[in-house]
Design a protein around this motif. Structure first.
Motif: not given
Length: 85
Positions: A18-19, A22, A25, A42, A44
């Motif tokens: 997850s990190e 994010h 990106n 992510s 985004e």
């Protein structure tokens, strides 16, 4: 360069995956027995990709309309009218 991780990391190191998704990106490609299996990204990044796809589809529709004889508008005039509004 693509980020490639074994699928076991999804279970064992979810926070790390997850990190990465994010902070970079970028999508994280997960492999199962050395073969590509899943992509994690992510929200985004996903939204950005959907927006690009929608833009490309609209540009393609406009190209097709022009091929069929549709007339466009002068971009400079359109921008000037938007600024004046």
């Amino acid at each position: 360069m693509p980020i490639i991780r074994p699928i076991s990391d999804l279970r064992n190191n979810f926070s790390s995956i997850s990190e990465i998704a994010h902070s970079d990106n970028e999508p994280v490609f997960l492999t199962k027995n050395g073969i590509g299996d899943l992509v994690v990204m992510s929200l985004e990044y996903y939204d950005q990709q959907l927006a690009k796809l929608e833009l490309y589809q609209k540009l393609n529709e406009a190209r097709e309309e022009i091929k069929r004889g549709a007339k466009g508008k002068n971009a400079r005039k359109v921008l000037e009218s938007l600024i004046q509004s």
